[in-house]
Design a protein around this motif. Structure first.
Motif, mmCIF file in Angstrom:
data_model
loop_
_atom_site.group_PDB
_atom_site.id
_atom_site.type_symbol
_atom_site.label_atom_id
_atom_site.label_comp_id
_atom_site.label_asym_id
_atom_site.label_seq_id
_atom_site.Cartn_x
_atom_site.Cartn_y
_atom_site.Cartn_z
ATOM 1 N N ARG A 117 0.851 -1.194 0.000
ATOM 2 C CA ARG A 117 0.000 0.000 0.000
ATOM 3 C C ARG A 117 0.884 1.241 0.000
ATOM 4 N NH1 ARG A 117 -4.530 2.616 -0.419
ATOM 5 N NH2 ARG A 117 -5.217 4.011 1.203
ATOM 6 N N VAL A 118 0.584 2.177 -0.888
ATOM 7 C CA VAL A 118 1.306 3.440 -0.960
ATOM 8 C C VAL A 118 0.541 4.465 -0.126
ATOM 9 C CG1 VAL A 118 2.118 5.276 -2.490
ATOM 10 C CG2 VAL A 118 2.190 2.893 -3.246
ATOM 11 N N LYS A 119 1.215 5.101 0.816
ATOM 12 C CA LYS A 119 0.566 6.068 1.701
ATOM 13 C C LYS A 119 0.632 7.497 1.172
ATOM 14 C CE LYS A 119 1.693 3.384 5.790
ATOM 15 N NZ LYS A 119 2.504 3.346 7.014
ATOM 16 N N ARG A 120 1.710 7.811 0.421
ATOM 17 C CA ARG A 120 1.907 9.186 -0.027
ATOM 18 C C ARG A 120 2.845 9.211 -1.219
ATOM 19 N NH1 ARG A 120 6.863 11.262 3.493
ATOM 20 N NH2 ARG A 120 7.679 9.227 4.044
ATOM 21 N N GLY A 121 2.875 10.350 -1.868
ATOM 22 C CA GLY A 121 3.789 10.585 -2.971
ATOM 23 C C GLY A 121 4.099 12.063 -3.027
ATOM 24 N N ARG A 122 5.011 12.436 -3.903
ATOM 25 C CA ARG A 122 5.389 13.841 -4.013
ATOM 26 C C ARG A 122 5.313 14.305 -5.458
ATOM 27 N NH1 ARG A 122 10.645 14.483 -0.016
ATOM 28 N NH2 ARG A 122 9.464 14.234 1.908
ATOM 29 N N ILE A 123 4.839 15.552 -5.608
ATOM 30 C CA ILE A 123 4.865 16.238 -6.891
ATOM 31 C C ILE A 123 5.807 17.419 -6.709
ATOM 32 C CG2 ILE A 123 3.549 17.439 -8.667
ATOM 33 C CD1 ILE A 123 1.041 16.011 -7.604
ATOM 34 N N VAL A 124 6.869 17.459 -7.520
ATOM 35 C CA VAL A 124 7.879 18.502 -7.385
ATOM 36 C C VAL A 124 7.807 19.410 -8.609
ATOM 37 C CG1 VAL A 124 10.337 18.989 -7.085
ATOM 38 C CG2 VAL A 124 9.352 16.909 -6.098
ATOM 39 N N TYR A 125 7.385 20.652 -8.384
ATOM 40 C CA TYR A 125 7.364 21.672 -9.432
ATOM 41 C C TYR A 125 8.668 22.458 -9.368
ATOM 42 C CZ TYR A 125 2.370 20.675 -9.686
ATOM 43 O OH TYR A 125 1.168 20.059 -9.837
ATOM 44 N N ARG A 126 8.860 23.354 -10.311
ATOM 45 C CA ARG A 126 10.088 24.159 -10.311
ATOM 46 C C ARG A 126 10.183 25.036 -9.066
ATOM 47 N NH1 ARG A 126 10.788 27.177 -15.905
ATOM 48 N NH2 ARG A 126 9.388 28.489 -14.730
ATOM 49 N N ASN A 127 9.045 25.499 -8.552
ATOM 50 C CA ASN A 127 9.070 26.438 -7.438
ATOM 51 C C ASN A 127 8.493 25.884 -6.139
ATOM 52 O OD1 ASN A 127 6.420 26.309 -8.343
ATOM 53 N ND2 ASN A 127 6.003 28.441 -7.827
ATOM 54 N N ALA A 128 7.956 24.685 -6.152
ATOM 55 C CA ALA A 128 7.302 24.163 -4.938
ATOM 56 C C ALA A 128 7.232 22.643 -4.989
ATOM 57 C CB ALA A 128 5.884 24.726 -4.823
ATOM 58 N N MET A 129 7.012 22.070 -3.818
ATOM 59 C CA MET A 129 6.822 20.626 -3.740
ATOM 60 C C MET A 129 5.615 20.350 -2.841
ATOM 61 S SD MET A 129 9.331 17.573 -2.497
ATOM 62 C CE MET A 129 9.343 18.003 -0.784
ATOM 63 N N PHE A 130 4.829 19.349 -3.233
ATOM 64 C CA PHE A 130 3.651 18.974 -2.462
ATOM 65 C C PHE A 130 3.703 17.484 -2.172
ATOM 66 C CE2 PHE A 130 2.529 22.617 -5.038
ATOM 67 C CZ PHE A 130 1.954 23.465 -4.104
ATOM 68 N N GLU A 131 3.416 17.135 -0.929
ATOM 69 C CA GLU A 131 3.292 15.728 -0.570
ATOM 70 C C GLU A 131 1.799 15.412 -0.616
ATOM 71 O OE1 GLU A 131 6.149 13.441 1.999
ATOM 72 O OE2 GLU A 131 4.577 13.982 3.435
ATOM 73 N N VAL A 132 1.437 14.431 -1.430
ATOM 74 C CA VAL A 132 0.034 14.067 -1.658
ATOM 75 C C VAL A 132 -0.233 12.741 -0.960
ATOM 76 C CG1 VAL A 132 -1.703 13.504 -3.406
ATOM 77 C CG2 VAL A 132 0.024 15.264 -3.873
ATOM 78 N N TYR A 133 -1.299 12.698 -0.165
ATOM 79 C CA TYR A 133 -1.657 11.502 0.585
ATOM 80 C C TYR A 133 -2.664 10.662 -0.191
ATOM 81 C CZ TYR A 133 0.631 14.153 4.208
ATOM 82 O OH TYR A 133 1.563 14.883 4.913
#
Length: 186
Positions: A117-133
């Protein structure tokens, strides 16, 4: 007495569960890609210098949902697998919906491929990063989109949208499952 304790425990469980589920599906973080103590186990593109135990460029599949994909990176942090998707654009206050759905699709694919099971992932933009649950309502939204795409392929469903050069120009569905924009209106 025992019934009161059991009732209290059930109420506490439901209260804690509802608080956890009402958290936002993402958290804005400082921009970084790797993890301290994490191990890189998958990279999208083949590399000239290869690390031991790292899979390079393999297409991951979910037979159950008919999905395939290649996340940019997958890290193993303890027992947890965390996909990371890099984007060449900037983000504003939140991740773009299409990027969140792409990451949720990777959650589904990775869970079937690695049986974890995957609990989270990350989206990394040029100016920001978001951890998505990995939330149930995000998975339901992905499944709804997949169903709509399958209906579009069969010609059973056509979304009510207006063709737009600016919106349709870079759409990944253009010329595949969607024939709304044919390039004749600008």
């Amino acid at each position: 007495m025992i019934l009161n304790i059991v009732f209290l425990l059930i109420v506490l469980y439901l209260l804690i569960y509802s608080i956890i589920e009402q958290r936002p599906f993402y958290r804005r973080m400082r921009r970084s890609i790797g993890f301290r103590g994490g191990k890189l186990i998958y990279v999208d593109k083949p590399q000239q210098v290869k690390g031991k135990g790292v899979v390079y460029g393999k297409l991951l599949k979910s037979e159950k949902y008919g999905l395939t994909g290649k996340p940019d990176y997958i890290y193993q942090v303890g027992d947890e697998l965390v996909p990371i998707e890099l984007k060449s654009s900037d983000a504003e206050d939140s991740p773009y919906f299409k990027d969140v759905m792409q990451l949720v699709a990777y959650f589904v694919i990775i869970e079937e491929e690695y049986q974890k099971r995957v609990k989270r992932g990350r989206i990394v933009y040029r100016n920001a990063m978001f951890e998505v649950y990995n939330r149930k309502y995000l998975r339901k939204e992905l499944l709804k989109i997949l169903e709509q795409m399958r209906k579009m392929e069969k010609g059973v469903y056509m979304p009510s949208v207006t063709p737009s050069f600016s919106l349709c120009r870079f759409c990944p569905c253009r010329g595949t499952v969607c024939e709304i924009y044919e390039g004749n209106s600008r």
